[in-house]
Design an enzyme around this catalytic site. Structure first.
Site, mmCIF file in Angstrom:
data_model
loop_
_atom_site.group_PDB
_atom_site.id
_atom_site.type_symbol
_atom_site.label_atom_id
_atom_site.label_comp_id
_atom_site.label_asym_id
_atom_site.label_seq_id
_atom_site.Cartn_x
_atom_site.Cartn_y
_atom_site.Cartn_z
ATOM 1 N N LYS A 192 0.874 -1.198 0.000
ATOM 2 C CA LYS A 192 0.000 0.000 0.000
ATOM 3 C C LYS A 192 0.896 1.227 0.000
ATOM 4 O O LYS A 192 2.019 1.181 0.510
ATOM 5 C CB LYS A 192 -0.883 0.008 1.255
ATOM 6 C CG LYS A 192 -2.128 0.848 1.099
ATOM 7 C CD LYS A 192 -3.199 0.085 0.358
ATOM 8 C CE LYS A 192 -4.420 0.919 0.088
ATOM 9 N NZ LYS A 192 -5.495 0.097 -0.503
ATOM 10 N N GLY B 128 -20.842 6.386 2.375
ATOM 11 C CA GLY B 128 -19.982 6.754 1.259
ATOM 12 C C GLY B 128 -20.794 6.816 -0.019
ATOM 13 O O GLY B 128 -21.866 6.195 -0.127
ATOM 14 N N GLY C 265 -18.612 7.128 -3.090
ATOM 15 C CA GLY C 265 -17.482 7.201 -4.021
ATOM 16 C C GLY C 265 -17.502 5.984 -4.923
ATOM 17 O O GLY C 265 -18.555 5.384 -5.162
ATOM 18 N N ASN C 266 -16.336 5.607 -5.400
ATOM 19 C CA ASN C 266 -16.262 4.516 -6.379
ATOM 20 C C ASN C 266 -16.930 3.230 -5.883
ATOM 21 O O ASN C 266 -17.771 2.660 -6.579
ATOM 22 C CB ASN C 266 -14.790 4.255 -6.733
ATOM 23 C CG ASN C 266 -14.647 3.058 -7.645
ATOM 24 O OD1 ASN C 266 -14.313 1.970 -7.196
ATOM 25 N ND2 ASN C 266 -14.931 3.225 -8.921
HETATM 26 P P1 NAD Z 1 -13.649 7.387 -2.931
HETATM 27 O O1 NAD Z 1 -12.644 8.442 -2.605
HETATM 28 O O2 NAD Z 1 -14.062 7.186 -4.341
HETATM 29 O O3 NAD Z 1 -14.989 7.629 -2.074
HETATM 30 C C1 NAD Z 1 -14.988 7.809 -0.703
HETATM 31 C C2 NAD Z 1 -16.400 8.223 -0.303
HETATM 32 O O4 NAD Z 1 -16.484 8.323 1.119
HETATM 33 C C3 NAD Z 1 -16.818 9.582 -0.862
HETATM 34 O O5 NAD Z 1 -18.168 9.540 -1.244
HETATM 35 C C4 NAD Z 1 -16.653 10.508 0.336
HETATM 36 O O6 NAD Z 1 -17.482 11.648 0.268
HETATM 37 C C5 NAD Z 1 -17.086 9.575 1.445
HETATM 38 N N1 NAD Z 1 -16.669 9.985 2.783
HETATM 39 C C6 NAD Z 1 -15.475 10.484 3.187
HETATM 40 N N2 NAD Z 1 -15.508 10.754 4.510
HETATM 41 C C7 NAD Z 1 -16.750 10.392 4.928
HETATM 42 C C8 NAD Z 1 -17.397 10.419 6.189
HETATM 43 N N3 NAD Z 1 -16.776 10.858 7.288
HETATM 44 N N4 NAD Z 1 -18.678 9.992 6.246
HETATM 45 C C9 NAD Z 1 -19.327 9.549 5.145
HETATM 46 N N5 NAD Z 1 -18.759 9.493 3.936
HETATM 47 C C10 NAD Z 1 -17.487 9.917 3.832
HETATM 48 O O7 NAD Z 1 -13.073 6.038 -2.295
HETATM 49 P P2 NAD Z 1 -13.408 4.547 -2.703
HETATM 50 O O8 NAD Z 1 -12.465 4.130 -3.752
HETATM 51 O O9 NAD Z 1 -14.870 4.409 -2.913
HETATM 52 O O10 NAD Z 1 -12.958 3.774 -1.370
HETATM 53 C C11 NAD Z 1 -13.784 3.700 -0.238
HETATM 54 C C12 NAD Z 1 -13.224 2.642 0.714
HETATM 55 O O11 NAD Z 1 -13.124 1.398 0.011
HETATM 56 C C13 NAD Z 1 -11.826 2.903 1.261
HETATM 57 O O12 NAD Z 1 -11.732 2.319 2.556
HETATM 58 C C14 NAD Z 1 -10.924 2.136 0.296
HETATM 59 O O13 NAD Z 1 -9.672 1.793 0.871
HETATM 60 C C15 NAD Z 1 -11.793 0.920 0.079
HETATM 61 N N6 NAD Z 1 -11.495 0.162 -1.152
HETATM 62 C C16 NAD Z 1 -11.554 0.768 -2.383
HETATM 63 C C17 NAD Z 1 -11.309 0.008 -3.516
HETATM 64 C C18 NAD Z 1 -11.424 0.578 -4.900
HETATM 65 O O14 NAD Z 1 -11.237 -0.172 -5.881
HETATM 66 N N7 NAD Z 1 -11.782 1.835 -5.055
HETATM 67 C C19 NAD Z 1 -10.956 -1.346 -3.394
HETATM 68 C C20 NAD Z 1 -10.936 -1.924 -2.138
HETATM 69 C C21 NAD Z 1 -11.197 -1.149 -1.031
#
Ligand code: NAD
Length: 428
Positions: free
Chosen positions: A107, A219, A221-222
């Site tokens: 990471k 959340g 996000g993605n």
């Molecule tokens: P992202 O940056 O696309 O989205 C994060 C989301 O969380 C956003 O909507 C943001 O507004 C929201 N957020 C931030 N702080 C917040 C809070 N205090 N309360 C509520 N919402 C809040 O990130 P992502 O890629 O969707 O990743 C989210 C989680 O999933 C992380 O823990 C990441 O490590 C994990 N993850 C992501 C992937 C991937 O492929 N993207 C893979 C495995 C794990």
């Protein structure tokens, strides 16, 4: 991010120790696997657009590569800490092992807020990160990917810098690249879809039809967006999502009892996963406080934003109706709350299984990049569904057979696989 007394690395080590003891792992293997094998900490000076120079702190941590090159994302976040990256690198090892792909765990991150950086500054930051690490990462040693607040654009700048330094084309160096530039179709959807494949299987175990269920997601996000998309396409109802509001510097929950229109929400969400409150209000969506997503009367909770979100302070606010928690984020439930949920018999799909769709598709991307031959989206998603479903079933079977909590059962499979690899290599 670590906050207050919570330390994600201690959480990751406590989870590991618990299962290492159940397995009776020898001291050397235990000592090797409960900490990262290599860490890189460095500074990245960046020329800012106003002519000044700003120095950022960058990291890459490789937990274990006995089963294959280290694999894991690069996070841009102002509250990033070394211990968060250590924990995430460790979870990546278990994640790749539980879905049985030939990769290890790593990471990285940069302490920064890309929301306050211009495109040019972000590009220089990405290139600076690669310049510090170009000899220590690569398609056969350590393969980065996007994570919180990084995306395909950042990956391509990083790939370009790597190729400038080494001379030649090495598309297998990094995953999450844009489609058409070495990226895989289906990668954007992979983590959210993978989460729902495991939810679908868990609901079958619970004897529930997905179309009769409702969910609340932290959340947008993605991960959360594509989980919400597939879950609603399969007939489920999302009654709440939440997200961070960077103007107000706090999070809000967006709720609608009859079900949110996910496609409409997509259209009012920025690239950082923040929803426009005014547009949401115009659509009859209720704007509730940050924690409201957890208190909804739903069947499924999907914490899919950040770590340390379900703690002893709020775990009792979870409605009695909730039967399943699927951890889209890494480490969203802290150790104490997890203990309580375990005792209450909650069905939890643990993070490193539930969100393994992303790395599984990243692995597919690497395979395609190395072959320079790209698959149709249907083929990618079909392979992803197969890998996630098979892995879920193996964990459930281990849990049932040994009367274990799902998290412990997943750890039993992963730790056994990695322990066997380090032993076969003669490391312990
Ligand atoms: P992202 O940056 O696309 O989205 C994060 C989301 O969380 C956003 O909507 C943001 O507004 C929201 N957020 C931030 N702080 C917040 C809070 N205090 N309360 C509520 N919402 C809040 O990130 P992502 O890629 O969707 O990743 C989210 C989680 O999933 C992380 O823990 C990441 O490590 C994990 N993850 C992501 C992937 C991937 O492929 N993207 C893979 C495995 C794990």
């Amino acid at each position: 991010m670590a906050n207050g007394s919570y330390n994600p690395y201690e959480n990751a080590q406590a989870q590991f120790d618990r299962v290492a003891n159940i397995l009776g792992l020898d001291d050397a293997t235990k000592s090797l696997l409960r900490q990262p094998m290599k860490e890189y900490h460095f500074t990245i000076p960046v020329k800012m657009d106003d002519g000044s120079t700003k120095v950022f702190n960058g990291y890459r941590i490789q937990h274990n590569d006995a089963r294959g090159p280290a694999k894991g994302g690069i996070r841009f976040h102002p509250q990033e800490t070394v211990d968060t990256i250590r924990a995430l690198s460790m979870w990546m090892t278990w994640k790749c092992a539980v879905v049985d792909i030939p990769l290890g765990g790593g990471k990285g991150g940069i302490i920064c807020d890309p929301r306050n950086l211009t495109e040019n500054e972000q590009e220089r930051l990405c290139r600076g990160w690669v310049r510090k690490l170009a000899k220590d990462v690569g398609p056969f040693s350590d393969v980065p990917a996007p994570d919180v607040m990084t995306n395909g654009k950042h990956m391509l700048w990083m790939l370009d810098e790597f190729e400038q330094i080494h001379g030649g084309r090495y598309p297998g160096f990094i995953t999450g690249k844009p489609v058409g530039m070495g990226g895989s179709l289906g990668r954007t959807e992979a983590t959210g879809y993978g989460l729902i494949y495991t939810v679908r299987e868990a609901l079958k175990n619970l004897g529930m039809k997905i179309e009769n269920t409702s969910a609340s997601i932290q959340g947008f996000g993605n991960v959360a967006q594509y989980a919400a998309k597939l879950y609603t396409e399969l007939g489920g109802t999302v009654v709440a999502v939440s997200c961070w509001d960077n103007t107000d510097k706090k999070a809000y929950t967006f709720a609608k009892k009859s079900g949110l229109d996910i496609a409409a929400l997509f259209s009012m969400t920025d690239s950082f996963g923040s929803i426009d409150k005014d547009k949401a209000r115009d659509m009859g969506i209720e704007i509730l406080p940050e924690g409201a997503w957890l208190e909804q009367e739903v069947d499924i909770l999907m914490p899919s934003a950040l770590e340390n979100q379900i703690t002893l302070e709020n775990v009792d606010k979870i409605s009695k109706q909730v039967l399943l928690i699927a951890e889209g984020a890494n480490g969203p439930i802290n150790t104490d709350a997890d203990e309580k949920l375990r005792k209450n018999g909650m069905f939890v799909i643990p993070d490193f299984l539930a969100n393994a769709g992303g790395v599984t598709c990243s692995y597919f991307e690497q395979v395609q990049s190395n072959m320079n031959y790209y698959w149709e989206k249907e083929e990618v998603l079909h392979k992803l569904d197969y890998q996630m479903t098979t892995s879920f079933k193996a964990v459930k079977e281990t849990a049932d057979k040994n009367k274990l909590y799902m998290r412990d059962a997943a750890y039993v499979i992963s730790i056994n696989r990695v322990a066997q690899a380090v032993k076969m290599r003669g490391w312990v």
